[in-house]
Design a protein around this motif. Sequence first.
Motif, PDB file in Angstrom:
ATOM      1  N   TRP A 117      49.930  18.005 -15.476  1.00 24.71           N
ATOM      2  CA  TRP A 117      50.038  19.154 -14.639  1.00 24.71           C
ATOM      3  C   TRP A 117      51.953  19.182 -14.742  1.00 24.71           C
ATOM      4  CZ3 TRP A 117      52.650  19.359  -9.732  1.00 24.71           C
ATOM      5  CH2 TRP A 117      52.521  20.992  -9.143  1.00 24.71           C
ATOM      6  N   VAL A 118      52.699  18.045 -14.148  1.00 21.76           N
ATOM      7  CA  VAL A 118      54.288  18.099 -14.001  1.00 21.76           C
ATOM      8  C   VAL A 118      54.502  19.438 -15.698  1.00 21.76           C
ATOM      9  CG1 VAL A 118      56.102  16.745 -13.924  1.00 21.76           C
ATOM     10  CG2 VAL A 118      53.888  16.363 -12.886  1.00 21.76           C
ATOM     11  N   VAL A 119      54.426  18.446 -16.435  1.00 22.63           N
ATOM     12  CA  VAL A 119      54.329  18.397 -17.742  1.00 22.63           C
ATOM     13  C   VAL A 119      54.457  20.194 -18.188  1.00 22.63           C
ATOM     14  CG1 VAL A 119      54.786  18.269 -20.083  1.00 22.63           C
ATOM     15  CG2 VAL A 119      54.670  16.562 -18.969  1.00 22.63           C
ATOM     16  N   SER A 120      52.650  20.904 -18.228  1.00 22.38           N
ATOM     17  CA  SER A 120      52.838  22.034 -18.247  1.00 22.38           C
ATOM     18  C   SER A 120      53.281  22.812 -17.082  1.00 22.38           C
ATOM     19  CB  SER A 120      51.241  22.482 -18.155  1.00 22.38           C
ATOM     20  OG  SER A 120      51.180  21.768 -17.274  1.00 22.38           O
ATOM     21  N   SER A 121      53.814  22.391 -16.032  1.00 22.25           N
ATOM     22  CA  SER A 121      54.476  23.461 -15.377  1.00 22.25           C
ATOM     23  C   SER A 121      55.833  23.701 -15.187  1.00 22.25           C
ATOM     24  CB  SER A 121      54.155  23.386 -13.735  1.00 22.25           C
ATOM     25  OG  SER A 121      54.854  21.521 -13.210  1.00 22.25           O
ATOM     26  N   TYR A 122      56.393  22.418 -16.374  1.00 19.23           N
ATOM     27  CA  TYR A 122      57.920  22.872 -16.351  1.00 19.23           C
ATOM     28  C   TYR A 122      57.961  23.596 -17.075  1.00 19.23           C
ATOM     29  CZ  TYR A 122      62.214  21.201 -17.987  1.00 19.23           C
ATOM     30  OH  TYR A 122      63.563  20.906 -18.766  1.00 19.23           O
ATOM     31  N   LEU A 123      57.103  23.636 -18.889  1.00 22.61           N
ATOM     32  CA  LEU A 123      57.379  24.279 -19.258  1.00 22.61           C
ATOM     33  C   LEU A 123      56.870  25.276 -19.698  1.00 22.61           C
ATOM     34  CD1 LEU A 123      55.431  22.068 -22.568  1.00 22.61           C
ATOM     35  CD2 LEU A 123      57.707  21.879 -22.199  1.00 22.61           C
ATOM     36  N   ARG A 124      56.076  25.974 -18.322  1.00 21.07           N
ATOM     37  CA  ARG A 124      55.519  27.551 -17.791  1.00 21.07           C
ATOM     38  C   ARG A 124      56.728  27.909 -17.154  1.00 21.07           C
ATOM     39  NH1 ARG A 124      50.189  27.168 -15.115  1.00 21.07           N
ATOM     40  NH2 ARG A 124      51.170  25.277 -14.796  1.00 21.07           N
ATOM     41  N   HIS A 125      57.167  26.789 -16.213  1.00 16.62           N
ATOM     42  CA  HIS A 125      58.307  27.798 -15.395  1.00 16.62           C
ATOM     43  C   HIS A 125      59.919  27.656 -16.214  1.00 16.62           C
ATOM     44  CE1 HIS A 125      55.137  28.898 -12.523  1.00 16.62           C
ATOM     45  NE2 HIS A 125      54.972  27.341 -11.998  1.00 16.62           N
ATOM     46  N   ALA A 137      63.474  31.932 -18.298  1.00 20.60           N
ATOM     47  CA  ALA A 137      65.002  32.277 -18.598  1.00 20.60           C
ATOM     48  C   ALA A 137      65.059  33.738 -19.516  1.00 20.60           C
ATOM     49  CB  ALA A 137      65.290  31.496 -20.062  1.00 20.60           C
ATOM     50  N   THR A 138      63.081  33.716 -20.376  1.00 22.59           N
ATOM     51  CA  THR A 138      63.130  35.100 -21.013  1.00 22.59           C
ATOM     52  C   THR A 138      62.166  36.400 -20.216  1.00 22.59           C
ATOM     53  OG1 THR A 138      61.111  34.299 -21.702  1.00 22.59           O
ATOM     54  CG2 THR A 138      63.122  33.843 -22.980  1.00 22.59           C
ATOM     55  N   SER A 139      61.530  35.916 -19.442  1.00 22.97           N
ATOM     56  CA  SER A 139      60.778  37.175 -18.889  1.00 22.97           C
ATOM     57  C   SER A 139      61.768  38.055 -17.411  1.00 22.97           C
ATOM     58  CB  SER A 139      59.478  36.772 -18.514  1.00 22.97           C
ATOM     59  OG  SER A 139      59.703  35.528 -17.280  1.00 22.97           O
ATOM     60  N   MET A 140      62.674  37.009 -17.028  1.00 23.21           N
ATOM     61  CA  MET A 140      63.308  38.330 -15.953  1.00 23.21           C
ATOM     62  C   MET A 140      64.206  39.070 -16.755  1.00 23.21           C
ATOM     63  SD  MET A 140      64.126  34.857 -13.801  1.00 23.21           S
ATOM     64  CE  MET A 140      65.196  35.567 -12.420  1.00 23.21           C
TER      65      MET A 140
END
Length: 89
Positions: free
Chosen positions: A32-40, A45-48
Amino acid sequence: MHWDNGWNDGPGGWGWVAMVVMMVAFWGGVAWVVSSYLRHGTTRATSMPPAQAVPAGPEDILHERLARGDIDIDEYQRRLEVLQATRRV
């Protein structure tokens, strides 16, 4: 006679169940920690949208138009004088 008093027998009955549950919880937490870090970490950086600057004043807009070549230097100076004259009033 056991020389280690039975400590090598490991946990009995419910002890194995608790160990399995804790291991699944631990690795689930790591995933969960790894996936949330990768997702956020990657989407921020790319979608904002790019940061919006402070709204430009009339002189700034006029200067940008001159820099883009929309107006020539004579028109720039005339318009700048008008803007400055209206600010004094």
